[in-house]
Design a protein around this motif. Structure first.
Motif, PDB file in Angstrom:
ATOM      1  N   ILE A  40      -2.539  10.719 -10.742  1.00 22.47           N
ATOM      2  CA  ILE A  40      -3.253  12.010 -10.541  1.00 22.47           C
ATOM      3  C   ILE A  40      -3.673  11.530  -9.257  1.00 22.47           C
ATOM      4  CG2 ILE A  40      -4.721  13.774 -11.048  1.00 22.47           C
ATOM      5  CD1 ILE A  40      -2.462  13.590 -12.891  1.00 22.47           C
ATOM      6  N   LEU A  41      -3.433  12.258  -8.015  1.00 21.60           N
ATOM      7  CA  LEU A  41      -4.039  11.890  -6.848  1.00 21.60           C
ATOM      8  C   LEU A  41      -4.531  13.029  -5.996  1.00 21.60           C
ATOM      9  CD1 LEU A  41      -1.023   9.639  -5.869  1.00 21.60           C
ATOM     10  CD2 LEU A  41      -3.232   8.749  -6.551  1.00 21.60           C
ATOM     11  N   VAL A  57       3.297  17.154   0.882  1.00 17.16           N
ATOM     12  CA  VAL A  57       2.029  16.848   0.931  1.00 17.16           C
ATOM     13  C   VAL A  57       1.701  15.300   1.181  1.00 17.16           C
ATOM     14  CG1 VAL A  57       1.161  18.377  -0.970  1.00 17.16           C
ATOM     15  CG2 VAL A  57       2.014  16.509  -1.591  1.00 17.16           C
ATOM     16  N   ALA A  58       0.714  15.034   1.974  1.00 20.61           N
ATOM     17  CA  ALA A  58       0.198  13.452   2.076  1.00 20.61           C
ATOM     18  C   ALA A  58      -0.482  13.074   0.815  1.00 20.61           C
ATOM     19  CB  ALA A  58      -0.379  13.323   3.444  1.00 20.61           C
ATOM     20  N   LEU A  59      -0.101  11.964   0.326  1.00 21.89           N
ATOM     21  CA  LEU A  59      -0.759  11.494  -0.977  1.00 21.89           C
ATOM     22  C   LEU A  59      -1.852  10.671  -0.552  1.00 21.89           C
ATOM     23  CD1 LEU A  59       2.191  10.706  -3.112  1.00 21.89           C
ATOM     24  CD2 LEU A  59       0.741  12.699  -3.189  1.00 21.89           C
ATOM     25  N   ASP A  60      -3.047  10.678  -0.995  1.00 22.42           N
ATOM     26  CA  ASP A  60      -4.000   9.562  -1.007  1.00 22.42           C
ATOM     27  C   ASP A  60      -3.959   8.137  -1.478  1.00 22.42           C
ATOM     28  OD1 ASP A  60      -6.604   8.527  -0.215  1.00 22.42           O
ATOM     29  OD2 ASP A  60      -7.601   9.600  -1.756  1.00 22.42           O
ATOM     30  N   TRP A  61      -2.746   7.646  -0.960  1.00 22.90           N
ATOM     31  CA  TRP A  61      -2.531   6.452  -1.382  1.00 22.90           C
ATOM     32  C   TRP A  61      -1.888   5.791  -0.204  1.00 22.90           C
ATOM     33  CZ3 TRP A  61      -1.803   4.746  -6.580  1.00 22.90           C
ATOM     34  CH2 TRP A  61      -1.231   3.501  -6.729  1.00 22.90           C
ATOM     35  N   PRO A  62      -2.620   4.719   0.357  1.00 26.73           N
ATOM     36  CA  PRO A  62      -2.180   4.115   1.552  1.00 26.73           C
ATOM     37  C   PRO A  62      -0.618   3.564   1.672  1.00 26.73           C
ATOM     38  CG  PRO A  62      -4.314   3.156   0.926  1.00 26.73           C
ATOM     39  CD  PRO A  62      -3.688   4.034  -0.260  1.00 26.73           C
ATOM     40  N   GLY A  63      -0.163   3.825   2.921  1.00 29.34           N
ATOM     41  CA  GLY A  63       1.266   3.471   3.063  1.00 29.34           C
ATOM     42  C   GLY A  63       2.352   4.095   2.612  1.00 29.34           C
ATOM     43  N   THR A  64       2.178   5.347   1.862  1.00 23.99           N
ATOM     44  CA  THR A  64       3.088   6.135   1.220  1.00 23.99           C
ATOM     45  C   THR A  64       3.298   7.328   2.017  1.00 23.99           C
ATOM     46  OG1 THR A  64       1.949   5.483  -1.022  1.00 23.99           O
ATOM     47  CG2 THR A  64       3.316   7.313  -0.931  1.00 23.99           C
ATOM     48  N   PRO A  65       4.719   7.611   2.246  1.00 25.66           N
ATOM     49  CA  PRO A  65       5.130   8.621   3.098  1.00 25.66           C
ATOM     50  C   PRO A  65       4.904   9.871   2.251  1.00 25.66           C
ATOM     51  CG  PRO A  65       6.946   6.936   2.670  1.00 25.66           C
ATOM     52  CD  PRO A  65       5.815   6.633   1.687  1.00 25.66           C
TER      53      PRO A  65
END
Length: 330
Positions: A40-41, A57-65
């Motif tokens: 859940i992000l 959507v841009a996920l709040d997870w560094p480096g993830t497309p």
């Protein structure tokens, strides 16, 4: 009784479901593969798509497309913050990658990681044995390196023949090759194909090319063998007159075949670190491998630190273009 062997390695976790000294399921979870299923992000809408499709959507997870979003709330503007649940991990394919897929999370859902590999195998109900580098190498005794070699080569021999396995963008193709009686070859090939699909957690579309069979009764017998040896859930066609069967299985995370075949550097780095953890001796621990593997490890200093702490030895690394495959640690 089947039991899971679990290894919390450096850079990757590994698990094998072992029964009668044979690996029947194998899983790898690597650092950097992105958010897991069920995570859940927070996310930012970057593209609303059209007609309810194509939203990103841009996920709040560094480096993830960016991930695809299955639905967008009405009147949601670009840049809006949403809480989403990951329903499919990012997937690698030959020549292209597929982004992660997400949906809107339930109201009030708290930010959280999805279940990791250790939690998922525990949820199966089978016993889990946590392995340590100082213990007997039960994973290797069960055939871990041999399994990775089969996946890497796409070649799975069995008595009387072999499977050739190739992951294409359209589907995973399994060709049954051999000599002798076609029906006997198809029977052995069906059992081995079912084993490979289960063992490597293959999802999506799968095509199996059987040898030409004598008639409908033989084709139905092969259908029944696949049903017997491949656990549900899946859908399939019957073997047609050309010897082809198509199987559809849920695909929500990378299969072992995709992980090994499409990222050989990460595969060899994981194996080299595994060997290094179990290397016998004192003093400096030297890792030697081809440049791409050494660069992959050196670029993650936390892995080197973890290896030094686990072994109690200082680590040096040598890049040698003449070294093939995994390399060695000593």
């Amino acid at each position: 009784m089947a039991e899971w062997l679990y290894e919390a390695g450096i850079g990757e976790a590994r698990a094998a479901l072992v029964e009668n000294d044979e690996i029947i399921e194998a899983r790898i979870e690597r650092d950097g593969e992105g958010p897991r299923i069920g995570a859940i992000l927070a996310a930012t809408l970057v593209d609303a798509g059209r007609g309810g499709k194509g939203a990103l959507v841009a996920l709040d997870w560094p480096g993830t497309p960016p991930a695809t979003l299955t639905e967008v709330p009405p009147a949601t503007s670009i840049g809006a913050t949403l809480i989403v649940e990951v329903t499919r991990m990012a997937l690698r394919e030959r020549g292209r990658d597929k982004p992660a897929r997400a949906r809107l999370a339930e109201a009030g859902a708290a930010i959280a990681d999805g279940p990791d590999l250790r939690a998922r195998i525990a949820a199966t109900g089978a016993p889990v044995v946590d392995l340590r580098p100082i213990d007997a190498d039960r994973l290797e005794q069960a055939g871990w390196s041999e399994l990775i070699d089969h996946v890497r080569a796409g070649h799975w021999p069995f008595t009387g023949g072999a499977l050739w396995v190739d992951a294409t963008p359209a589907m995973l193709l399994i060709d049954i090759d051999g000599e002798g009686n076609a029906f006997a070859l198809a029977q052995a090939g069906a059992k081995t194909a079912a084993h490979v699909i289960r063992c490597c957690d293959v999802g999506g579309s799968i095509g199996i090319d059987f040898p030409s069979l004598g008639g409908r009764a033989e084709r139905l017998a092969i259908d029944a063998l696949v049903d017997q040896y491949l656990p549900q859930p899946f859908e399939r066609t019957g073997v047609n007159g050309f010897g082809l069967m198509q199987i559809i299985r849920r695909r929500d995370r990378p299969s072992l075949i995709e992980q090994v075949r499409f990222d050989p550097v990460a595969t060899d780095a994981g194996l080299l670190l595994r060997h290094a953890e179990r290397a016998v001796g004192a003093g400096v621990l030297q890792l030697t491998a081809r440049p791409a593997v050494i660069e992959h490890i050196a670029g993650r200093p936390e892995w080197v630190d973890a290896l030094q702490k686990r072994t109690g030895r200082p680590v040096t690394m040598i890049a040698d273009a003449e070294v093939k495959g995994v390399g060695h640690a000593q």
